[in-house]
Design a protein around this motif. Structure first.
Motif, mmCIF file in Angstrom:
data_model
loop_
_atom_site.group_PDB
_atom_site.id
_atom_site.type_symbol
_atom_site.label_atom_id
_atom_site.label_comp_id
_atom_site.label_asym_id
_atom_site.label_seq_id
_atom_site.Cartn_x
_atom_site.Cartn_y
_atom_site.Cartn_z
ATOM 1 N N ASN A 226 -7.089 12.842 -19.518
ATOM 2 C CA ASN A 226 -7.167 14.203 -20.042
ATOM 3 C C ASN A 226 -6.686 14.346 -21.481
ATOM 4 O O ASN A 226 -7.036 15.305 -22.148
ATOM 5 C CB ASN A 226 -6.360 15.149 -19.155
ATOM 6 N N VAL A 227 -5.873 13.423 -21.971
ATOM 7 C CA VAL A 227 -5.340 13.528 -23.327
ATOM 8 C C VAL A 227 -6.463 13.488 -24.360
ATOM 9 O O VAL A 227 -6.406 14.188 -25.370
ATOM 10 C CB VAL A 227 -4.312 12.411 -23.609
ATOM 11 N N HIS A 228 -7.478 12.688 -24.117
ATOM 12 C CA HIS A 228 -8.602 12.584 -25.043
ATOM 13 C C HIS A 228 -9.920 12.907 -24.346
ATOM 14 O O HIS A 228 -10.953 12.314 -24.635
ATOM 15 C CB HIS A 228 -8.656 11.200 -25.685
ATOM 16 N N ALA A 229 -9.874 13.885 -23.449
ATOM 17 C CA ALA A 229 -11.104 14.332 -22.795
ATOM 18 C C ALA A 229 -11.921 15.132 -23.798
ATOM 19 O O ALA A 229 -11.381 15.903 -24.578
ATOM 20 C CB ALA A 229 -10.768 15.183 -21.573
ATOM 21 N N GLY A 230 -13.215 14.933 -23.784
ATOM 22 C CA GLY A 230 -14.080 15.600 -24.749
ATOM 23 C C GLY A 230 -15.019 16.577 -24.096
ATOM 24 O O GLY A 230 -15.208 16.572 -22.881
ATOM 25 N N ALA A 231 -15.606 17.435 -24.923
ATOM 26 C CA ALA A 231 -16.537 18.441 -24.432
ATOM 27 C C ALA A 231 -17.389 18.934 -25.593
ATOM 28 O O ALA A 231 -17.136 18.604 -26.754
ATOM 29 C CB ALA A 231 -15.784 19.608 -23.809
ATOM 30 N N ALA A 232 -18.385 19.731 -25.254
ATOM 31 C CA ALA A 232 -19.155 20.439 -26.270
ATOM 32 C C ALA A 232 -18.412 21.727 -26.579
ATOM 33 O O ALA A 232 -18.092 22.492 -25.677
ATOM 34 C CB ALA A 232 -20.556 20.737 -25.759
ATOM 35 N N GLY A 233 -18.109 21.941 -27.836
ATOM 36 C CA GLY A 233 -17.431 23.159 -28.264
ATOM 37 C C GLY A 233 -18.417 24.097 -28.931
ATOM 38 O O GLY A 233 -19.457 23.673 -29.440
ATOM 39 N N VAL A 234 -18.104 25.370 -28.936
ATOM 40 C CA VAL A 234 -18.980 26.413 -29.469
ATOM 41 C C VAL A 234 -18.528 26.841 -30.854
ATOM 42 O O VAL A 234 -17.331 26.920 -31.123
ATOM 43 C CB VAL A 234 -18.966 27.636 -28.519
ATOM 44 N N LEU A 235 -19.498 27.153 -31.713
ATOM 45 C CA LEU A 235 -19.216 27.731 -33.016
ATOM 46 C C LEU A 235 -19.993 29.033 -33.163
ATOM 47 O O LEU A 235 -21.183 29.101 -32.851
ATOM 48 C CB LEU A 235 -19.610 26.771 -34.135
ATOM 49 N N ILE A 236 -19.311 30.047 -33.652
ATOM 50 C CA ILE A 236 -19.929 31.323 -33.979
ATOM 51 C C ILE A 236 -19.405 31.703 -35.363
ATOM 52 O O ILE A 236 -18.197 31.825 -35.557
ATOM 53 C CB ILE A 236 -19.567 32.414 -32.943
ATOM 54 N N GLY A 237 -20.311 31.842 -36.311
ATOM 55 C CA GLY A 237 -19.881 32.118 -37.686
ATOM 56 C C GLY A 237 -19.052 30.995 -38.268
ATOM 57 O O GLY A 237 -18.186 31.228 -39.090
ATOM 58 N N GLY A 238 -19.298 29.773 -37.833
ATOM 59 C CA GLY A 238 -18.566 28.610 -38.328
ATOM 60 C C GLY A 238 -17.186 28.426 -37.732
ATOM 61 O O GLY A 238 -16.458 27.528 -38.124
ATOM 62 N N ARG A 239 -16.815 29.275 -36.777
ATOM 63 C CA ARG A 239 -15.486 29.200 -36.173
ATOM 64 C C ARG A 239 -15.599 29.149 -34.658
ATOM 65 O O ARG A 239 -16.589 29.582 -34.084
ATOM 66 C CB ARG A 239 -14.663 30.421 -36.565
ATOM 67 N N GLU A 240 -14.535 28.617 -34.024
ATOM 68 C CA GLU A 240 -14.491 28.612 -32.565
ATOM 69 C C GLU A 240 -14.100 29.994 -32.074
ATOM 70 O O GLU A 240 -13.079 30.529 -32.496
ATOM 71 C CB GLU A 240 -13.458 27.599 -32.054
ATOM 72 N N PRO A 241 -14.896 30.560 -31.177
ATOM 73 C CA PRO A 241 -14.534 31.878 -30.650
ATOM 74 C C PRO A 241 -13.430 31.756 -29.608
ATOM 75 O O PRO A 241 -13.161 30.681 -29.087
ATOM 76 C CB PRO A 241 -15.833 32.352 -29.999
#
Length: 195
Positions: free
Chosen positions: A14-29
């Motif tokens: 879990n320390v380096h678990a990865g995922a797809a992250g979202v960007l809205i307006g260039g920032r994470e919501p």
């Protein structure tokens, strides 16, 4: 906040678990909250598929690779809403190979900083994993018992190994060498030094 990510995991857990992250307006919501009526607990999630613009939720513009350690990929992978149309994101055929490749490259950097395992130990660990996975299907109770025995063996071995480290070894050095969090490294060191 409930985080329900499609975690990609490797030997670092879990320390380096990865995922797809979202960007809205260039920032994470922030998280998406679900109104389930009255009560003290309001469920929420940051799973990328919830940012589809439905039910007043923000609409994702792009995805990127993210890691539980805090790393964020620089590359952005725009979502083609013309092709997605009215589909919910969880129903659309979204290509996650870009974020996954970026996270995999991040793991290569992490892996390069860790202490290498002897090849004979790597082979033994692979064999144990294969046998435990087979036993989990064939004889689940035996697999659970074996996993418990293995957990006790590894806990004792970790404490003994941590106790053998020099007192001047820093928590940061241990965390980097093992690819774990600073807090886990601190626990290991305290356990080893209490022996």
């Amino acid at each position: 906040m409930l985080v329900e990510w499609d975690w990609w995991t490797v030997e670092f857990g879990n320390v380096h678990a990865g995922a797809a992250g979202v960007l809205i307006g260039g920032r994470e919501p922030g998280p998406v909250y679900f109104d389930v009526g009255s009560g003290p607990h309001v469920p929420s999630t940051t799973h990328w598929t919830t940012y589809d613009g439905r039910l007043r939720r923000p609409r994702a513009e792009a995805l990127r690779g993210v890691c539980a350690c805090g790393w964020r990929g620089a590359a952005e992978y725009p979502l083609d809403w013309a092709a997605i149309g009215d589909q919910a994101l969880h129903e659309a055929d979204i290509d996650l190979t870009g974020p996954l490749a970026d996270w995999t490259a991040h793991l290569s950097v992490v892996r390069d900083k860790t202490v290498p395992l002897p090849e004979s130990l790597v082979q033994l660990l692979v064999e144990i994993a294969d046998r435990l996975n087979t036993a989990a299907v064939d004889t689940p109770l035996a697999a659970l018992r074996a996993a418990g025995v293995l957990e006790r063996i590894t806990t004792r071995a970790a404490g003994a190994a941590a106790g053998m480290l020099d007192d001047d070894v820093s928590v940061e050095a241990v965390a980097t060498a093992l690819g774990i969090s600073r807090s886990k490294a601190l626990i290991l060191l305290m356990t080893g030094r209490d022996r």
